[in-house]
Write a protein that holds these residues in place. Structure first.
Motif, mmCIF file in Angstrom:
data_model
loop_
_atom_site.group_PDB
_atom_site.id
_atom_site.type_symbol
_atom_site.label_atom_id
_atom_site.label_comp_id
_atom_site.label_asym_id
_atom_site.label_seq_id
_atom_site.Cartn_x
_atom_site.Cartn_y
_atom_site.Cartn_z
ATOM 1 N N VAL A 251 0.839 -1.210 0.000
ATOM 2 C CA VAL A 251 0.000 0.000 0.000
ATOM 3 C C VAL A 251 0.868 1.252 0.000
ATOM 4 O O VAL A 251 0.603 2.210 -0.746
ATOM 5 C CB VAL A 251 -0.970 -0.017 1.196
ATOM 6 C CG1 VAL A 251 -1.661 1.335 1.349
ATOM 7 C CG2 VAL A 251 -2.018 -1.113 1.017
ATOM 8 N N LEU A 252 1.910 1.273 0.823
ATOM 9 C CA LEU A 252 2.795 2.441 0.849
ATOM 10 C C LEU A 252 3.460 2.647 -0.509
ATOM 11 O O LEU A 252 3.589 3.791 -0.983
ATOM 12 C CB LEU A 252 3.849 2.283 1.941
ATOM 13 C CG LEU A 252 3.340 2.378 3.386
ATOM 14 C CD1 LEU A 252 4.476 2.109 4.360
ATOM 15 C CD2 LEU A 252 2.709 3.740 3.666
ATOM 16 N N GLU A 253 3.880 1.559 -1.155
ATOM 17 C CA GLU A 253 4.486 1.682 -2.482
ATOM 18 C C GLU A 253 3.458 2.150 -3.508
ATOM 19 O O GLU A 253 3.775 2.957 -4.408
ATOM 20 C CB GLU A 253 5.093 0.348 -2.903
ATOM 21 C CG GLU A 253 6.330 -0.033 -2.094
ATOM 22 C CD GLU A 253 6.836 -1.433 -2.408
ATOM 23 O OE1 GLU A 253 6.125 -2.178 -3.142
ATOM 24 O OE2 GLU A 253 7.927 -1.796 -1.912
ATOM 25 N N PHE A 254 2.237 1.668 -3.375
ATOM 26 C CA PHE A 254 1.148 2.073 -4.269
ATOM 27 C C PHE A 254 0.895 3.573 -4.159
ATOM 28 O O PHE A 254 0.783 4.279 -5.172
ATOM 29 C CB PHE A 254 -0.098 1.278 -3.917
ATOM 30 C CG PHE A 254 -1.356 1.694 -4.628
ATOM 31 C CD1 PHE A 254 -1.545 1.459 -5.975
ATOM 32 C CD2 PHE A 254 -2.377 2.321 -3.919
ATOM 33 C CE1 PHE A 254 -2.710 1.826 -6.616
ATOM 34 C CE2 PHE A 254 -3.552 2.694 -4.544
ATOM 35 C CZ PHE A 254 -3.718 2.459 -5.903
ATOM 36 N N TYR A 255 0.825 4.081 -2.927
ATOM 37 C CA TYR A 255 0.605 5.525 -2.754
ATOM 38 C C TYR A 255 1.804 6.331 -3.227
ATOM 39 O O TYR A 255 1.654 7.395 -3.860
ATOM 40 C CB TYR A 255 0.289 5.843 -1.293
ATOM 41 C CG TYR A 255 -1.099 5.409 -0.854
ATOM 42 C CD1 TYR A 255 -2.167 5.438 -1.740
ATOM 43 C CD2 TYR A 255 -1.331 4.984 0.451
ATOM 44 C CE1 TYR A 255 -3.430 5.036 -1.340
ATOM 45 C CE2 TYR A 255 -2.598 4.586 0.858
ATOM 46 C CZ TYR A 255 -3.644 4.624 -0.051
ATOM 47 O OH TYR A 255 -4.898 4.225 0.354
ATOM 48 N N ALA A 256 3.024 5.850 -2.943
ATOM 49 C CA ALA A 256 4.219 6.574 -3.366
ATOM 50 C C ALA A 256 4.295 6.671 -4.894
ATOM 51 O O ALA A 256 4.787 7.672 -5.444
ATOM 52 C CB ALA A 256 5.473 5.897 -2.813
ATOM 53 N N SER A 257 3.797 5.659 -5.573
ATOM 54 C CA SER A 257 3.855 5.659 -7.042
ATOM 55 C C SER A 257 2.957 6.725 -7.658
ATOM 56 O O SER A 257 3.117 7.071 -8.834
ATOM 57 C CB SER A 257 3.454 4.281 -7.595
ATOM 58 O OG SER A 257 2.049 4.057 -7.437
ATOM 59 N N GLN A 258 2.013 7.248 -6.864
ATOM 60 C CA GLN A 258 1.094 8.279 -7.374
ATOM 61 C C GLN A 258 1.525 9.686 -7.013
ATOM 62 O O GLN A 258 0.892 10.655 -7.423
ATOM 63 C CB GLN A 258 -0.303 8.041 -6.807
ATOM 64 C CG GLN A 258 -0.887 6.693 -7.189
ATOM 65 C CD GLN A 258 -2.204 6.439 -6.495
ATOM 66 O OE1 GLN A 258 -3.144 7.207 -6.649
ATOM 67 N NE2 GLN A 258 -2.262 5.373 -5.717
ATOM 68 N N ALA A 259 2.591 9.774 -6.221
ATOM 69 C CA ALA A 259 3.031 11.120 -5.750
ATOM 70 C C ALA A 259 3.582 11.940 -6.903
ATOM 71 O O ALA A 259 4.122 11.408 -7.864
ATOM 72 C CB ALA A 259 4.068 10.944 -4.663
#
Length: 259
Positions: A251-259
């Motif tokens: 989830v953290l990687e998923f959100y970081a990928s949208q930053a």
């Protein structure tokens, strides 16, 4: 941030008082957490460490006790728990907090609520994380009437249905209003059309435990969507997948990928 006892506030919507927490960085990207059936913001998100994990990563972390759960009002009419009605509660919380759009992260019933929110108010949803519910979103997850019966049974000892026993024990453990939960399980089971899943184009991560016998395949659900990825959460069942380290990292990687 206090992991054990975050401060809860209330707001009013649809004639109900609804309880919520608002933690993390007020200036961070907002993540709205929507818990599962018979759970609460505290049980689903605080105790498994999600509020702390997301807050430490710089997000504004919001989580509501769904109607019928936790510190929120508890109607006993099944129609009060239709998924689009509960989705409107979540959007109303964003209105209350003056948040134009948020990342929605729902687990199990909360995943269904999140999808209805994305269909009904697409401009309010930046991304979706759907935990604990795969193709069961569209195809169903079996017969849930025995769970309502189990919740209304005189005691856990009088319940023989395996899944009913699991949810009755969980409701007893969380000291939930079992009459409200029985109404919720009868009212909140509307399925999503496969064609409607294809209309949701925001980035989506679908995480399901490999030992989850309720959710259905995450890959089959992801295949219906234009911008979705499936995640197998190794060795976890429906109850234990939510706090898993593999899930948190993804989830953290998923959100970081949208930053």
């Amino acid at each position: 941030m206090n992991l054990n006892a975050p401060a809860f506030s209330t707001f009013s919507h649809d004639g109900l008082s609804l309880s919520y927490l608002d933690e993390g960085d007020p200036a961070g990207d907002p993540v709205l957490l929507i818990h599962g059936f018979a759970s609460s913001a505290t049980v689903n998100w605080v105790h498994p460490g999600w509020v702390k994990t997301l807050g430490d990563a710089g997000y504004r972390v919001i989580a509501m006790d769904n109607r019928g759960h936790g510190g929120s009002d508890k109607p006993t009419d099944p129609d009060a728990y239709r998924p689009w009605v509960m989705a409107a509660d979540s959007v109303a919380l964003l209105d209350h907090l003056r948040i134009p759009a948020a990342h929605l992260f729902g687990y199990s019933m909360g995943a269904r609520i999140s999808v209805f929110a994305a269909l009904n108010d697409p401009d309010r949803v930046r991304s979706l994380v759907l935990g604990g519910l795969g193709i069961g979103m569209t195809d169903g997850v079996g017969d849930w009437d025995p769970i309502a019966d189990a919740l209304l049974a005189p005691s856990l000892e009088s319940v023989s249905h395996d899944r009913g026993r699991m949810f009755r024990a969980f409701a007893d453990q969380t000291k939930s209003d079992k009459q409200a939960l029985a109404a919720c399980i009868r009212g909140s089971r509307d399925l999503v059309e496969r064609s409607d899943m294809g209309k949701i184009d925001v980035p989506t991560l679908i995480g399901v435990g490999t030992k989850d016998d309720i959710a259905g395949s995450p890959q089959d659900l992801a295949d219906l969507m234009p911008n979705a990825t499936a995640l197998d959460i190794p060795g976890r069942d429906h109850m234990l997948a939510v706090g898993d380290r593999v899930f948190k990292k993804a989830v953290l990687e998923f959100y970081a990928s949208q930053a």
